[in-house]
Every structure is written in structure tokens, then in C-alpha cells.
Motif scaffolding. Sequence first.
Motif, PDB file in Angstrom:
ATOM      1  N   PRO A  15       8.505  34.440 -27.352  1.00  0.00           N
ATOM      2  CA  PRO A  15       9.399  33.777 -26.392  1.00  0.00           C
ATOM      3  C   PRO A  15       9.051  34.206 -24.970  1.00  0.00           C
ATOM      4  N   THR A  16       9.284  33.330 -24.018  1.00  0.00           N
ATOM      5  CA  THR A  16       8.925  33.627 -22.629  1.00  0.00           C
ATOM      6  C   THR A  16       9.764  34.767 -22.058  1.00  0.00           C
ATOM      7  N   SER A  17      10.873  35.115 -22.721  1.00  0.00           N
ATOM      8  CA  SER A  17      11.741  36.184 -22.217  1.00  0.00           C
ATOM      9  C   SER A  17      11.156  37.574 -22.440  1.00  0.00           C
ATOM     10  N   VAL A  18      10.098  37.676 -23.252  1.00  0.00           N
ATOM     11  CA  VAL A  18       9.525  38.985 -23.591  1.00  0.00           C
ATOM     12  C   VAL A  18       8.527  39.412 -22.513  1.00  0.00           C
ATOM     13  N   VAL A  46      11.134  44.152 -23.991  1.00  0.00           N
ATOM     14  CA  VAL A  46       9.927  44.677 -23.348  1.00  0.00           C
ATOM     15  C   VAL A  46       8.997  45.202 -24.449  1.00  0.00           C
ATOM     16  N   LEU A  47       7.784  44.690 -24.474  1.00  0.00           N
ATOM     17  CA  LEU A  47       6.800  45.073 -25.481  1.00  0.00           C
ATOM     18  C   LEU A  47       5.666  45.852 -24.830  1.00  0.00           C
ATOM     19  N   LEU A  48       5.313  46.983 -25.438  1.00  0.00           N
ATOM     20  CA  LEU A  48       4.135  47.746 -25.032  1.00  0.00           C
ATOM     21  C   LEU A  48       3.245  47.914 -26.253  1.00  0.00           C
ATOM     22  N   THR A  66      -4.129  58.158 -37.142  1.00  0.00           N
ATOM     23  CA  THR A  66      -4.697  56.929 -36.592  1.00  0.00           C
ATOM     24  C   THR A  66      -5.684  56.305 -37.574  1.00  0.00           C
ATOM     25  N   ALA A  67      -5.522  54.999 -37.838  1.00  0.00           N
ATOM     26  CA  ALA A  67      -6.417  54.280 -38.732  1.00  0.00           C
ATOM     27  C   ALA A  67      -7.648  53.806 -37.963  1.00  0.00           C
ATOM     28  N   GLU A  68      -8.639  53.283 -38.710  1.00  0.00           N
ATOM     29  CA  GLU A  68      -9.822  52.721 -38.061  1.00  0.00           C
ATOM     30  C   GLU A  68      -9.438  51.551 -37.167  1.00  0.00           C
ATOM     31  N   LEU A  69      -8.496  50.742 -37.646  1.00  0.00           N
ATOM     32  CA  LEU A  69      -7.949  49.639 -36.857  1.00  0.00           C
ATOM     33  C   LEU A  69      -6.459  49.582 -37.143  1.00  0.00           C
ATOM     34  N   ALA A  70      -5.657  49.598 -36.088  1.00  0.00           N
ATOM     35  CA  ALA A  70      -4.207  49.639 -36.272  1.00  0.00           C
ATOM     36  C   ALA A  70      -3.515  48.732 -35.265  1.00  0.00           C
ATOM     37  N   MET A  71      -2.314  48.330 -35.624  1.00  0.00           N
ATOM     38  CA  MET A  71      -1.430  47.619 -34.711  1.00  0.00           C
ATOM     39  C   MET A  71      -0.395  48.634 -34.242  1.00  0.00           C
ATOM     40  N   ILE A  72      -0.458  49.003 -32.980  1.00  0.00           N
ATOM     41  CA  ILE A  72       0.417  50.040 -32.436  1.00  0.00           C
ATOM     42  C   ILE A  72       1.236  49.428 -31.304  1.00  0.00           C
ATOM     43  N   PHE A  73       2.555  49.501 -31.421  1.00  0.00           N
ATOM     44  CA  PHE A  73       3.385  48.928 -30.366  1.00  0.00           C
ATOM     45  C   PHE A  73       4.786  49.518 -30.411  1.00  0.00           C
ATOM     46  N   SER A  74       5.477  49.379 -29.293  1.00  0.00           N
ATOM     47  CA  SER A  74       6.903  49.680 -29.219  1.00  0.00           C
ATOM     48  C   SER A  74       7.601  48.507 -28.555  1.00  0.00           C
ATOM     49  N   LEU A  75       8.796  48.219 -29.051  1.00  0.00           N
ATOM     50  CA  LEU A  75       9.604  47.125 -28.524  1.00  0.00           C
ATOM     51  C   LEU A  75      10.904  47.710 -27.985  1.00  0.00           C
ATOM     52  N   GLY A  76      11.178  47.482 -26.711  1.00  0.00           N
ATOM     53  CA  GLY A  76      12.412  47.932 -26.098  1.00  0.00           C
ATOM     54  C   GLY A  76      13.405  46.796 -25.988  1.00  0.00           C
ATOM     55  N   VAL A 188       6.683  40.693 -33.824  1.00  0.00           N
ATOM     56  CA  VAL A 188       7.635  40.993 -32.747  1.00  0.00           C
ATOM     57  C   VAL A 188       8.715  39.914 -32.663  1.00  0.00           C
ATOM     58  N   SER A 189       8.349  38.669 -32.834  1.00  0.00           N
ATOM     59  CA  SER A 189       9.347  37.591 -32.792  1.00  0.00           C
ATOM     60  C   SER A 189      10.399  37.777 -33.875  1.00  0.00           C
ATOM     61  N   ASP A 190       9.965  38.145 -35.081  1.00  0.00           N
ATOM     62  CA  ASP A 190      10.917  38.361 -36.174  1.00  0.00           C
ATOM     63  C   ASP A 190      11.811  39.560 -35.891  1.00  0.00           C
ATOM     64  N   LEU A 191      11.247  40.623 -35.322  1.00  0.00           N
ATOM     65  CA  LEU A 191      12.051  41.797 -34.957  1.00  0.00           C
ATOM     66  C   LEU A 191      13.137  41.429 -33.946  1.00  0.00           C
ATOM     67  N   ILE A 192      12.747  40.680 -32.921  1.00  0.00           N
ATOM     68  CA  ILE A 192      13.718  40.277 -31.900  1.00  0.00           C
ATOM     69  C   ILE A 192      14.826  39.432 -32.517  1.00  0.00           C
TER      70      ILE A 192
END
Length: 273
Positions: A15-18, A46-48, A66-76, A188-192
Amino acid sequence: MSSNYFLNALNNSLPTSVEVNWRQETGSTNDDLKAAARRNAFRHPVLLTVERQTAGRGTHGRGWQTAELAMIFSLGLPLRDGLLSAPPGMLSIAAAMSIARSASMASNEKVLVKWPNDVWTAGGKAGGILIETVGDANGVRSIVIGVGLNLSIAPGGVTTAGWPIRAISTRVSMSDPTMRGEFLGLIVSDLINTFMAIEKSHDFSEIIDKWPLYDAFYGKSVAWRTLDKPDVPLEGINKGIDALGRLILQGRRGEKSELSGELVSLLGNSHRE
């Protein structure tokens, strides 16, 4: 640059609000967003997200491998009334169920949850979630949801509790930055949406009812180690969760115990004597 493809795909999936932020490397995405929320509480999502995290951590202060390839993020997110009144354990469970649901859409294997908030697939841990809250100088509070998902790993790794470390097996290559951006946007959309629904309804009955569909150990015999008595495992049948998000464990004689996610860890077979 590949980061441009990733960010374009990510922004187009949200969403454009993120507010989207990307960095090559940081110590901890949760720490970065908490610092931002202390300055000014979040008014919108807010996504980082980062390529590499050097000081990630899980529950009980455990380090994050840490994996060889990971998805790392935090959502505020803003911590408004509906979330403020929620039992903390239920928020972790809601986040884990959301991620399992959305990740399963792109995965070759169903993604589940090991109570309360480990992302689980193919009989092992594929990710973790850390939820923290923080207030600004005016006392306005925010919630930060930190997530690490393994997308590619070296074989043979195990957790401290004796469980295999796994990666989420997706139907498309996560080395493609566009696919990775769309995958993160889906999660992230599902989390929101999940946390917005909680905020509006103040109701966790649907989460409790649907929990058995996501619990990797529902109805199974399990052994839990408590932090106060680590050498005396609690064994019983996993009977789901209660209204506070505690795990209901039924013993051999039918007695029931309610376990808090902050106090216990599930033992793998190699740790069960």
C-alpha cells in the motif's frame, strides 16, 4: 543495481501508506526502528529491510544465525488501543500465523509455526519473529515486528534446542531481486492487514480457532524445557492455545498446564532423553 529492481517490486506490492527503507547492512533492524520510534512515534507503517544484519537477535536475547540468503526486515506500526489491550503472546502468534499464511502462498511446502513464533517448514526452523514496543517523549507508543526468514542455507545446521535449520522453499528463485521484492511485499501486506484487523476488532477468537491449522505440533506429544527448571522437561500433548496465547499442555493423567512463550523452549528429538 539489483537493489533498484528489489525496491521497485517491493513498493509496487505494498500500500502507498507504507514508508519503505532499505540498507545494505545494519546491526539490528529492530533497534533501528525502535530508535526512530523513540524520536517520533509511528503514525503509519514503516518498513526497514536489509541485505545483512550483524547483531540480530531472537527471544531471550539469543543470537540470530545468518543464512546464505535471508529476508530480514522490521515493520513499525502505531500501537493504538486495539493492540495496546492485546495479550503480548497473542500478538506474537498473530504475526507468526500471518507470515506462515503468506509464505505458504509462494512455497513448495506448507509453512507452519512452532509455538509461539518460530516459522517452521520441512520439520525445522526457517525463521523467527521478535516483537517489541517503545514509546516516544510524549508517551505515544509504537510496535516493532522483527522478522528473519531463511531463503537459502548451508546443510546440516541445527538450533540450540536440537531442531534442524531449514529454508523456505519457494516456487521461484529468491536470488532474483524482483521476485524477492514481491515476496516481501506479500508478507508485509498480510502483516499490516492482520494487525489492522486486531486493532479494529479487539477479538482473537478467530486466531485461536485457526491456530491448529498452523501449529506444527498440534495434537502431538511434545517436551518443553522451562527456564527455571531446564533439566526437568514438561511432557504432554499439545492441545492448542488459550485466550492469552499460552500453550495448553495435557499430561499423561489428563492434567493441563498453560505455558508462556517467554518461559519455555521446545526440545528437539536429540535433546529428549
